[in-house]
Design a protein around this motif. Structure first.
Motif, PDB file in Angstrom:
ATOM      1  N   PRO A  68       0.823  -1.215   0.000  1.00 43.54           N
ATOM      2  CA  PRO A  68       0.000   0.000   0.000  1.00 43.54           C
ATOM      3  C   PRO A  68       0.853   1.259   0.000  1.00 43.54           C
ATOM      4  CG  PRO A  68      -0.764  -1.574   1.666  1.00 43.54           C
ATOM      5  CD  PRO A  68       0.565  -2.072   1.171  1.00 43.54           C
ATOM      6  N   ASP A  69       0.360   2.276  -0.694  1.00 37.50           N
ATOM      7  CA  ASP A  69       1.030   3.574  -0.666  1.00 37.50           C
ATOM      8  C   ASP A  69       0.835   4.249   0.682  1.00 37.50           C
ATOM      9  OD1 ASP A  69       2.183   3.671  -3.157  1.00 37.50           O
ATOM     10  OD2 ASP A  69       0.388   4.476  -4.130  1.00 37.50           O
ATOM     11  N   MET A  70       1.741   5.147   0.986  1.00 38.61           N
ATOM     12  CA  MET A  70       1.608   5.955   2.196  1.00 38.61           C
ATOM     13  C   MET A  70       0.487   6.973   1.993  1.00 38.61           C
ATOM     14  SD  MET A  70       4.316   8.690   3.759  1.00 38.61           S
ATOM     15  CE  MET A  70       4.037   9.740   2.328  1.00 38.61           C
ATOM     16  N   PRO A  71      -0.459   7.074   2.940  1.00 37.66           N
ATOM     17  CA  PRO A  71      -1.463   8.140   2.855  1.00 37.66           C
ATOM     18  C   PRO A  71      -0.796   9.512   2.816  1.00 37.66           C
ATOM     19  CG  PRO A  71      -2.099   6.503   4.489  1.00 37.66           C
ATOM     20  CD  PRO A  71      -0.698   6.171   4.082  1.00 37.66           C
ATOM     21  N   ARG A  72      -1.295  10.398   1.999  1.00 36.08           N
ATOM     22  CA  ARG A  72      -0.605  11.669   1.734  1.00 36.08           C
ATOM     23  C   ARG A  72      -0.553  12.600   2.943  1.00 36.08           C
ATOM     24  NH1 ARG A  72      -3.294  11.304  -3.651  1.00 36.08           N
ATOM     25  NH2 ARG A  72      -1.668  10.627  -5.093  1.00 36.08           N
ATOM     26  N   HIS A  73      -1.427  12.379   3.921  1.00 39.52           N
ATOM     27  CA  HIS A  73      -1.435  13.285   5.069  1.00 39.52           C
ATOM     28  C   HIS A  73      -0.426  12.887   6.144  1.00 39.52           C
ATOM     29  CE1 HIS A  73      -4.013   9.993   6.495  1.00 39.52           C
ATOM     30  NE2 HIS A  73      -3.733  10.411   7.726  1.00 39.52           N
ATOM     31  N   LEU A  74       0.265  11.747   5.947  1.00 36.31           N
ATOM     32  CA  LEU A  74       1.194  11.274   6.974  1.00 36.31           C
ATOM     33  C   LEU A  74       2.623  11.714   6.678  1.00 36.31           C
ATOM     34  CD1 LEU A  74      -0.099   7.634   7.619  1.00 36.31           C
ATOM     35  CD2 LEU A  74      -0.622   9.720   8.886  1.00 36.31           C
ATOM     36  N   ASP A  75       3.444  11.708   7.722  1.00 33.38           N
ATOM     37  CA  ASP A  75       4.868  12.028   7.587  1.00 33.38           C
ATOM     38  C   ASP A  75       5.610  10.783   7.096  1.00 33.38           C
ATOM     39  OD1 ASP A  75       7.368  13.629   8.254  1.00 33.38           O
ATOM     40  OD2 ASP A  75       7.664  11.799   9.433  1.00 33.38           O
ATOM     41  N   PRO A  76       6.373  10.874   6.002  1.00 23.91           N
ATOM     42  CA  PRO A  76       7.031   9.699   5.449  1.00 23.91           C
ATOM     43  C   PRO A  76       7.940   8.977   6.442  1.00 23.91           C
ATOM     44  CG  PRO A  76       7.086  11.480   3.861  1.00 23.91           C
ATOM     45  CD  PRO A  76       6.551  12.061   5.136  1.00 23.91           C
ATOM     46  N   ALA A  77       8.779   9.705   7.172  1.00 18.89           N
ATOM     47  CA  ALA A  77       9.716   9.059   8.092  1.00 18.89           C
ATOM     48  C   ALA A  77       8.968   8.270   9.161  1.00 18.89           C
ATOM     49  CB  ALA A  77      10.628  10.103   8.737  1.00 18.89           C
ATOM     50  N   ALA A  78       7.911   8.849   9.706  1.00 20.49           N
ATOM     51  CA  ALA A  78       7.145   8.164  10.745  1.00 20.49           C
ATOM     52  C   ALA A  78       6.387   6.976  10.173  1.00 20.49           C
ATOM     53  CB  ALA A  78       6.171   9.146  11.397  1.00 20.49           C
ATOM     54  N   PHE A  79       5.846   7.145   8.965  1.00 22.06           N
ATOM     55  CA  PHE A  79       5.068   6.064   8.366  1.00 22.06           C
ATOM     56  C   PHE A  79       5.940   4.848   8.090  1.00 22.06           C
ATOM     57  CE2 PHE A  79       3.685   3.870   4.475  1.00 22.06           C
ATOM     58  CZ  PHE A  79       2.438   3.424   4.874  1.00 22.06           C
ATOM     59  N   TYR A  80       7.088   5.054   7.466  1.00 18.62           N
ATOM     60  CA  TYR A  80       7.934   3.920   7.090  1.00 18.62           C
ATOM     61  C   TYR A  80       8.662   3.312   8.281  1.00 18.62           C
ATOM     62  CZ  TYR A  80       6.920   5.170   2.282  1.00 18.62           C
ATOM     63  OH  TYR A  80       6.267   5.423   1.094  1.00 18.62           O
ATOM     64  N   ALA A  81       8.787   4.049   9.363  1.00 27.69           N
ATOM     65  CA  ALA A  81       9.436   3.513  10.562  1.00 27.69           C
ATOM     66  C   ALA A  81       8.484   2.682  11.406  1.00 27.69           C
ATOM     67  CB  ALA A  81      10.007   4.652  11.405  1.00 27.69           C
ATOM     68  N   TYR A 128      -7.635  -3.187  -6.597  1.00 28.86           N
ATOM     69  CA  TYR A 128      -8.494  -3.770  -5.562  1.00 28.86           C
ATOM     70  C   TYR A 128      -7.755  -3.854  -4.225  1.00 28.86           C
ATOM     71  CZ  TYR A 128     -10.894  -5.372  -9.813  1.00 28.86           C
ATOM     72  OH  TYR A 128     -11.512  -5.438 -11.032  1.00 28.86           O
ATOM     73  N   ALA A 129      -6.466  -4.188  -4.279  1.00 32.04           N
ATOM     74  CA  ALA A 129      -5.661  -4.269  -3.061  1.00 32.04           C
ATOM     75  C   ALA A 129      -5.492  -2.890  -2.431  1.00 32.04           C
ATOM     76  CB  ALA A 129      -4.306  -4.885  -3.364  1.00 32.04           C
ATOM     77  N   ALA A 130      -5.349  -1.858  -3.277  1.00 31.76           N
ATOM     78  CA  ALA A 130      -5.212  -0.498  -2.756  1.00 31.76           C
ATOM     79  C   ALA A 130      -6.449  -0.096  -1.965  1.00 31.76           C
ATOM     80  CB  ALA A 130      -4.977   0.477  -3.906  1.00 31.76           C
ATOM     81  N   ALA A 131      -7.609  -0.489  -2.465  1.00 32.28           N
ATOM     82  CA  ALA A 131      -8.853  -0.136  -1.780  1.00 32.28           C
ATOM     83  C   ALA A 131      -8.977  -0.837  -0.432  1.00 32.28           C
ATOM     84  CB  ALA A 131     -10.044  -0.485  -2.665  1.00 32.28           C
ATOM     85  N   LYS A 132      -8.273  -1.960  -0.276  1.00 34.91           N
ATOM     86  CA  LYS A 132      -8.326  -2.720   0.980  1.00 34.91           C
ATOM     87  C   LYS A 132      -7.103  -2.500   1.857  1.00 34.91           C
ATOM     88  CE  LYS A 132     -12.251  -4.750   0.061  1.00 34.91           C
ATOM     89  NZ  LYS A 132     -13.458  -4.440   0.871  1.00 34.91           N
ATOM     90  N   GLY A 133      -6.066  -1.875   1.323  1.00 34.25           N
ATOM     91  CA  GLY A 133      -4.866  -1.636   2.112  1.00 34.25           C
ATOM     92  C   GLY A 133      -4.109  -2.903   2.467  1.00 34.25           C
ATOM     93  N   VAL A 134      -4.101  -3.895   1.562  1.00 37.71           N
ATOM     94  CA  VAL A 134      -3.438  -5.170   1.836  1.00 37.71           C
ATOM     95  C   VAL A 134      -2.202  -5.331   0.949  1.00 37.71           C
ATOM     96  CG1 VAL A 134      -5.552  -6.307   2.576  1.00 37.71           C
ATOM     97  CG2 VAL A 134      -4.872  -6.439   0.167  1.00 37.71           C
ATOM     98  N   VAL A 135      -1.321  -6.201   1.386  1.00 37.88           N
ATOM     99  CA  VAL A 135      -0.128  -6.564   0.621  1.00 37.88           C
ATOM    100  C   VAL A 135      -0.453  -7.781  -0.252  1.00 37.88           C
ATOM    101  CG1 VAL A 135       2.238  -7.437   0.806  1.00 37.88           C
ATOM    102  CG2 VAL A 135       1.425  -5.656   2.373  1.00 37.88           C
ATOM    103  N   PRO A 195     -11.533  -5.279   5.243  1.00 39.75           N
ATOM    104  CA  PRO A 195     -12.217  -3.982   5.325  1.00 39.75           C
ATOM    105  C   PRO A 195     -11.615  -3.005   4.317  1.00 39.75           C
ATOM    106  CG  PRO A 195     -10.642  -4.185   7.106  1.00 39.75           C
ATOM    107  CD  PRO A 195     -10.651  -5.521   6.402  1.00 39.75           C
ATOM    108  N   ASP A 196     -12.368  -1.966   4.001  1.00 42.42           N
ATOM    109  CA  ASP A 196     -11.853  -0.911   3.124  1.00 42.42           C
ATOM    110  C   ASP A 196     -10.733  -0.172   3.842  1.00 42.42           C
ATOM    111  OD1 ASP A 196     -13.669  -1.573   1.181  1.00 42.42           O
ATOM    112  OD2 ASP A 196     -15.137  -0.072   1.815  1.00 42.42           O
ATOM    113  N   ALA A 197      -9.757   0.299   3.072  1.00 39.29           N
ATOM    114  CA  ALA A 197      -8.675   1.074   3.641  1.00 39.29           C
ATOM    115  C   ALA A 197      -9.203   2.368   4.258  1.00 39.29           C
ATOM    116  CB  ALA A 197      -7.641   1.399   2.561  1.00 39.29           C
ATOM    117  N   GLU A 198      -8.571   2.806   5.343  1.00 36.15           N
ATOM    118  CA  GLU A 198      -9.036   4.017   6.023  1.00 36.15           C
ATOM    119  C   GLU A 198      -8.912   5.242   5.130  1.00 36.15           C
ATOM    120  OE1 GLU A 198      -7.185   4.561   9.783  1.00 36.15           O
ATOM    121  OE2 GLU A 198      -7.737   2.580  10.538  1.00 36.15           O
ATOM    122  N   THR A 199      -7.898   5.274   4.312  1.00 28.89           N
ATOM    123  CA  THR A 199      -7.690   6.396   3.403  1.00 28.89           C
ATOM    124  C   THR A 199      -7.947   5.927   1.991  1.00 28.89           C
ATOM    125  OG1 THR A 199      -6.028   7.337   4.870  1.00 28.89           O
ATOM    126  CG2 THR A 199      -6.073   8.136   2.594  1.00 28.89           C
TER     127      THR A 199
END
Length: 279
Positions: free
Chosen positions: A24-37, A67-74, A272-276
């Motif tokens: 899944p891609d990082m949601p745009r409202h999050l900080d990259p360093a915090a998200f990937y850590a 379809y995976a993006a909509a669910k936030g799954v790997v 479930p659907d992805a939160e973002t």
């Protein structure tokens, strides 16, 4: 989504192995360093291709990445040649595909990538040959997967199979079965092995084993539906298997059906659907 191609030397396949992974891609409202850590513990769907396919099939021929993006799954998509997802120790230096998946690829993904190793967060799906691999993994390793989607495939009752039947026919399916029997060391050894999924499921059901929930999906115009899927549907009802059977009119053994079916599988898995919303 992020698409990663992972190539590594496999101990069980005795060669380099290439796997496609969708993250899944990082949601745009999050900080990259915090998200990937952060420890993600994402749910993962293991997707198996069919005969003549490879690790690129699902991404190239369906909308599964969306379809995976909509669910936030790997998504994890290995290559398996035409192995039936079985061990072929007598091939070249050895090509033990089943052991590679269970004892090598799954530990690699669970420990190297931000995914959850818990049973309730792991799902498996596959089409045609990959469907046979899916139901075998679900039946033989019920502790690894919460649910399985078997697309355009089903277990076959081989209890009455004879040497004469194996040698008399020249059709491709019998030829493949003959190779699997030879690989197992003969008909008796094959019928006693985990390749005989009908028997394995019977034994697991009789023992009260908690098998993964299973979805069996097939196009109504698929040639295998009458001899394979419908026969197993009746048998599953008799043994009390927790399985859903879905047949869709207007489809055969083809990618338009598998694109539709994998979306249905994600709903069956209860993802479930992805939160973002990624779109």
């Amino acid at each position: 989504m992020a698409l990663m191609t992972l190539t590594f030397e496999s101990r069980y396949l005795r060669s380099n192995q290439t796997v496609s992974v969708v993250l899944p891609d990082m949601p745009r409202h999050l900080d990259p360093a915090a998200f990937y850590a952060a420890q993600q513990d994402l749910k993962v769907v293991w997707l198996l291709h069919g005969t003549f396919g490879d690790h690129t099939d699902w991404v190239r021929k369906t909308n599964v990445e969306r379809y995976a993006a909509a669910k936030g799954v790997v998504l994890v998509m290995p290559s398996a040649l035409n192995s039936n997802y079985a061990n072929w120790s007598g091939f070249s230096l050895g090509y033990d595909m089943h052991d590679h998946l269970v004892h090598e690829l799954m530990p690699l993904v669970h420990h190297w990538l931000p995914v959850s190793p818990r049973r309730e967060d792991n799902f498996v799906a596959g089409l045609s040959m990959g469907g046979r691999g899916t139901v075998k993994l679900a039946a033989s390793h019920p502790d690894l997967f919460a649910a399985a989607a078997v697309l355009s495939a089903a277990p076959v009752d081989l209890s009455g199979l004879t040497h004469e039947q194996l040698t008399a026919s020249t059709d491709p399916m019998t030829q493949r079965l003959r190779g699997m029997v030879d690989n197992a060391g003969g008909l008796d050894a094959f019928l006693a092995s985990d390749e005989n999924v009908w028997r394995v499921i019977d034994e697991q059901a009789a023992a009260g084993t908690s098998l993964p929930r299973m979805l069996f999906a097939c196009g109504a115009d698929d040639a295998l539906i009458h001899d394979n899927l419908l026969a197993f549907r009746d048998h599953a009802a008799r043994i009390g298997l927790d399985a859903e059977f879905w047949v869709e009119d207007g489809y055969a053994h083809e990618w338009p059906f598998w694109d539709l079916a994998i979306r249905r599988a994600f709903e069956f898995f209860g993802l479930p659907d992805a939160e973002t919303n990624p779109f």
